[in-house]
Design a protein around this motif. Structure first.
Motif, PDB file in Angstrom:
ATOM      1  N   ALA A 136       0.848  -1.198   0.000  1.00  0.00           N
ATOM      2  CA  ALA A 136       0.000   0.000   0.000  1.00  0.00           C
ATOM      3  C   ALA A 136       0.878   1.240   0.000  1.00  0.00           C
ATOM      4  CB  ALA A 136      -0.899   0.012   1.229  1.00  0.00           C
ATOM      5  N   SER A 137       0.326   2.318  -0.481  1.00  0.00           N
ATOM      6  CA  SER A 137       1.017   3.607  -0.443  1.00  0.00           C
ATOM      7  C   SER A 137       1.095   4.080   1.008  1.00  0.00           C
ATOM      8  CB  SER A 137       0.250   4.635  -1.272  1.00  0.00           C
ATOM      9  OG  SER A 137      -0.966   4.982  -0.629  1.00  0.00           O
ATOM     10  N   ALA A 138       1.845   5.133   1.201  1.00  0.00           N
ATOM     11  CA  ALA A 138       1.832   5.793   2.506  1.00  0.00           C
ATOM     12  C   ALA A 138       0.447   6.414   2.687  1.00  0.00           C
ATOM     13  CB  ALA A 138       2.916   6.859   2.552  1.00  0.00           C
ATOM     14  N   GLY A 139       0.098   6.713   3.903  1.00  0.00           N
ATOM     15  CA  GLY A 139      -1.194   7.339   4.166  1.00  0.00           C
ATOM     16  C   GLY A 139      -1.252   8.749   3.603  1.00  0.00           C
ATOM     17  N   SER A 140      -2.444   9.176   3.242  1.00  0.00           N
ATOM     18  CA  SER A 140      -2.655  10.534   2.731  1.00  0.00           C
ATOM     19  C   SER A 140      -2.564  11.520   3.888  1.00  0.00           C
ATOM     20  CB  SER A 140      -4.033  10.632   2.085  1.00  0.00           C
ATOM     21  OG  SER A 140      -5.033  10.543   3.086  1.00  0.00           O
ATOM     22  N   ASN A 141      -2.741  12.784   3.545  1.00  0.00           N
ATOM     23  CA  ASN A 141      -2.939  13.770   4.604  1.00  0.00           C
ATOM     24  C   ASN A 141      -4.221  13.380   5.340  1.00  0.00           C
ATOM     25  OD1 ASN A 141      -4.213  14.569   2.012  1.00  0.00           O
ATOM     26  ND2 ASN A 141      -5.108  16.199   3.238  1.00  0.00           N
ATOM     27  N   ARG A 142      -4.260  13.592   6.627  1.00  0.00           N
ATOM     28  CA  ARG A 142      -5.466  13.276   7.401  1.00  0.00           C
ATOM     29  C   ARG A 142      -6.336  14.521   7.512  1.00  0.00           C
ATOM     30  NH1 ARG A 142      -4.870   8.998  12.209  1.00  0.00           N
ATOM     31  NH2 ARG A 142      -4.098   7.291  10.928  1.00  0.00           N
ATOM     32  N   VAL A 143      -7.637  14.311   7.428  1.00  0.00           N
ATOM     33  CA  VAL A 143      -8.580  15.420   7.572  1.00  0.00           C
ATOM     34  C   VAL A 143      -9.531  15.132   8.723  1.00  0.00           C
ATOM     35  CG1 VAL A 143      -8.459  16.203   5.182  1.00  0.00           C
ATOM     36  CG2 VAL A 143     -10.103  14.454   5.797  1.00  0.00           C
ATOM     37  N   VAL A 144      -9.903  16.193   9.421  1.00  0.00           N
ATOM     38  CA  VAL A 144     -10.844  16.094  10.540  1.00  0.00           C
ATOM     39  C   VAL A 144     -12.138  16.769  10.113  1.00  0.00           C
ATOM     40  CG1 VAL A 144     -11.282  16.722  12.944  1.00  0.00           C
ATOM     41  CG2 VAL A 144      -8.967  16.141  12.207  1.00  0.00           C
ATOM     42  N   VAL A 145     -13.255  16.060  10.303  1.00  0.00           N
ATOM     43  CA  VAL A 145     -14.563  16.590   9.925  1.00  0.00           C
ATOM     44  C   VAL A 145     -15.436  16.661  11.175  1.00  0.00           C
ATOM     45  CG1 VAL A 145     -16.597  16.253   8.482  1.00  0.00           C
ATOM     46  CG2 VAL A 145     -14.364  15.505   7.658  1.00  0.00           C
ATOM     47  N   PRO A 146     -15.817  17.876  11.600  1.00  0.00           N
ATOM     48  CA  PRO A 146     -16.773  17.980  12.708  1.00  0.00           C
ATOM     49  C   PRO A 146     -18.140  17.473  12.236  1.00  0.00           C
ATOM     50  CG  PRO A 146     -15.737  20.113  12.232  1.00  0.00           C
ATOM     51  CD  PRO A 146     -15.361  19.170  11.139  1.00  0.00           C
ATOM     52  N   ILE A 147     -18.790  16.670  13.055  1.00  0.00           N
ATOM     53  CA  ILE A 147     -20.101  16.116  12.710  1.00  0.00           C
ATOM     54  C   ILE A 147     -21.178  16.919  13.451  1.00  0.00           C
ATOM     55  CG2 ILE A 147     -21.569  14.055  12.737  1.00  0.00           C
ATOM     56  CD1 ILE A 147     -19.098  13.870  10.903  1.00  0.00           C
ATOM     57  N   HIS A 148     -22.091  17.475  12.669  1.00  0.00           N
ATOM     58  CA  HIS A 148     -23.187  18.277  13.220  1.00  0.00           C
ATOM     59  C   HIS A 148     -24.508  17.608  12.878  1.00  0.00           C
ATOM     60  CE1 HIS A 148     -20.347  21.509  13.964  1.00  0.00           C
ATOM     61  NE2 HIS A 148     -19.908  21.363  12.730  1.00  0.00           N
ATOM     62  N   PRO A 149     -25.507  17.747  13.731  1.00  0.00           N
ATOM     63  CA  PRO A 149     -26.815  17.192  13.388  1.00  0.00           C
ATOM     64  C   PRO A 149     -27.361  17.868  12.138  1.00  0.00           C
ATOM     65  CG  PRO A 149     -26.816  18.092  15.630  1.00  0.00           C
ATOM     66  CD  PRO A 149     -25.492  18.400  15.024  1.00  0.00           C
ATOM     67  N   ALA A 150     -28.034  17.096  11.330  1.00  0.00           N
ATOM     68  CA  ALA A 150     -28.650  17.672  10.125  1.00  0.00           C
ATOM     69  C   ALA A 150     -29.790  18.584  10.550  1.00  0.00           C
ATOM     70  CB  ALA A 150     -29.163  16.555   9.221  1.00  0.00           C
ATOM     71  N   PRO A 151     -30.018  19.680   9.842  1.00  0.00           N
ATOM     72  CA  PRO A 151     -31.127  20.571  10.206  1.00  0.00           C
ATOM     73  C   PRO A 151     -32.470  19.870  10.037  1.00  0.00           C
ATOM     74  CG  PRO A 151     -30.011  21.340   8.203  1.00  0.00           C
ATOM     75  CD  PRO A 151     -29.277  20.138   8.686  1.00  0.00           C
ATOM     76  N   GLU A 152     -33.440  20.367  10.761  1.00  0.00           N
ATOM     77  CA  GLU A 152     -34.798  19.823  10.675  1.00  0.00           C
ATOM     78  C   GLU A 152     -35.339  20.006   9.259  1.00  0.00           C
ATOM     79  OE1 GLU A 152     -36.689  18.283  13.057  1.00  0.00           O
ATOM     80  OE2 GLU A 152     -34.888  18.301  14.313  1.00  0.00           O
ATOM     81  N   VAL A 153     -36.197  19.107   8.843  1.00  0.00           N
ATOM     82  CA  VAL A 153     -36.842  19.206   7.543  1.00  0.00           C
ATOM     83  C   VAL A 153     -37.818  20.380   7.578  1.00  0.00           C
ATOM     84  CG1 VAL A 153     -38.358  18.026   5.909  1.00  0.00           C
ATOM     85  CG2 VAL A 153     -36.622  16.740   7.151  1.00  0.00           C
ATOM     86  N   VAL A 154     -37.774  21.192   6.556  1.00  0.00           N
ATOM     87  CA  VAL A 154     -38.671  22.347   6.476  1.00  0.00           C
ATOM     88  C   VAL A 154     -40.076  21.850   6.155  1.00  0.00           C
ATOM     89  CG1 VAL A 154     -39.141  24.507   5.260  1.00  0.00           C
ATOM     90  CG2 VAL A 154     -36.783  23.812   5.703  1.00  0.00           C
ATOM     91  N   SER A 155     -41.046  22.333   6.901  1.00  0.00           N
ATOM     92  CA  SER A 155     -42.439  21.928   6.649  1.00  0.00           C
ATOM     93  C   SER A 155     -43.302  23.182   6.501  1.00  0.00           C
ATOM     94  CB  SER A 155     -42.948  21.044   7.784  1.00  0.00           C
ATOM     95  OG  SER A 155     -42.895  21.743   9.001  1.00  0.00           O
ATOM     96  N   ASN A 156     -44.504  22.983   6.067  1.00  0.00           N
ATOM     97  CA  ASN A 156     -45.453  24.075   5.870  1.00  0.00           C
ATOM     98  C   ASN A 156     -44.891  25.170   4.969  1.00  0.00           C
ATOM     99  OD1 ASN A 156     -47.284  22.780   7.539  1.00  0.00           O
ATOM    100  ND2 ASN A 156     -46.499  23.803   9.362  1.00  0.00           N
ATOM    101  N   VAL A 157     -44.350  24.788   3.853  1.00  0.00           N
ATOM    102  CA  VAL A 157     -43.810  25.756   2.898  1.00  0.00           C
ATOM    103  C   VAL A 157     -44.933  26.187   1.967  1.00  0.00           C
ATOM    104  CG1 VAL A 157     -42.164  26.107   1.017  1.00  0.00           C
ATOM    105  CG2 VAL A 157     -41.526  24.719   2.984  1.00  0.00           C
ATOM    106  N   SER A 158     -44.983  27.479   1.743  1.00  0.00           N
ATOM    107  CA  SER A 158     -45.952  27.969   0.776  1.00  0.00           C
ATOM    108  C   SER A 158     -45.257  28.985  -0.120  1.00  0.00           C
ATOM    109  CB  SER A 158     -47.154  28.608   1.470  1.00  0.00           C
ATOM    110  OG  SER A 158     -46.739  29.741   2.194  1.00  0.00           O
ATOM    111  N   ALA A 159     -45.720  29.073  -1.356  1.00  0.00           N
ATOM    112  CA  ALA A 159     -45.142  30.011  -2.321  1.00  0.00           C
ATOM    113  C   ALA A 159     -46.255  30.896  -2.874  1.00  0.00           C
ATOM    114  CB  ALA A 159     -44.476  29.239  -3.446  1.00  0.00           C
ATOM    115  N   ARG A 160     -45.914  32.170  -3.082  1.00  0.00           N
ATOM    116  CA  ARG A 160     -46.881  33.115  -3.628  1.00  0.00           C
ATOM    117  C   ARG A 160     -46.183  33.907  -4.732  1.00  0.00           C
ATOM    118  NH1 ARG A 160     -48.561  38.560  -1.459  1.00  0.00           N
ATOM    119  NH2 ARG A 160     -46.581  38.237  -0.430  1.00  0.00           N
TER     120      ARG A 160
END
Length: 169
Positions: A136-160
């Motif tokens: 195998a190759s050497a390891g790549s650069n390492r990356v850190v990803v902060p995990i955040h909760p996904a936003p709530e699903v938008v409901s009651n959308v109306s368009a005018r």
């Protein structure tokens, strides 16, 4: 007897001493990037096309994706242990290409998203490539990803529609 003497006397047709075959080891990935997108972590990087000896690779190497769970304020990303979570065979690498980069989507389980709400969860990613089974190759650069909760699903959308504009509520 004569045949045995000829067999022992004859050797390799090469005029030089035999040399062991050199294993092909791809160069390490240098540009790994990652970001959270909803319930996925999107990894992207450029697949190496040369070996560590600067020789062109005949075929795309296999890709190994490694992931670890980091503790905020804990170990440095380089010290966080990771484990293999997915392997992309070299023959399939082109199906992961987008704009000249490999793109891999790593899912985040709903329970992990729920735990991330107040825990400041982070993932550490690393990539290795492999042209031969045991090299195998050497390891790549390492990356850190902060995990955040996904936003709530938008409901009651109306368009005018009003003239040439649309108002969303």
């Amino acid at each position: 007897m004569l045949l045995a003497a000829l067999a022992l006397g004859s050797g390799c047709a090469s005029p030089e001493e035999p040399t062991p075959r050199r294993p092909i080891i791809p160069q390490a990935v240098q540009d790994l990037q990652a970001r959270q997108q909803g319930a996925l972590v999107m990894l992207s990087f450029t697949l190496p096309n040369q070996s560590t000896r600067k020789e062109p690779l005949a075929v795309p190497p296999a890709i190994e994706i490694y992931r670890g769970e980091a503790e905020p304020g804990g170990k440095a990303p380089e010290k966080t242990s990771t484990k293999l979570i997915y392997t992309i065979p070299g023959e399939m690498a082109n199906s992961y290409l987008a704009d000249g980069r490999i793109v891999y989507r790593d899912g985040i389980e709903p329970g992990e998203l729920a735990r991330a709400a107040g825990a400041n969860a982070e993932r550490v990613y690393e990539v290795r490539t492999r042209a031969a089974r045991n090299r195998a190759s050497a390891g790549s650069n390492r990356v850190v990803v902060p995990i955040h909760p996904a936003p709530e699903v938008v409901s009651n959308v109306s368009a005018r529609v009003a003239g040439q504009s649309v108002t969303l509520a």
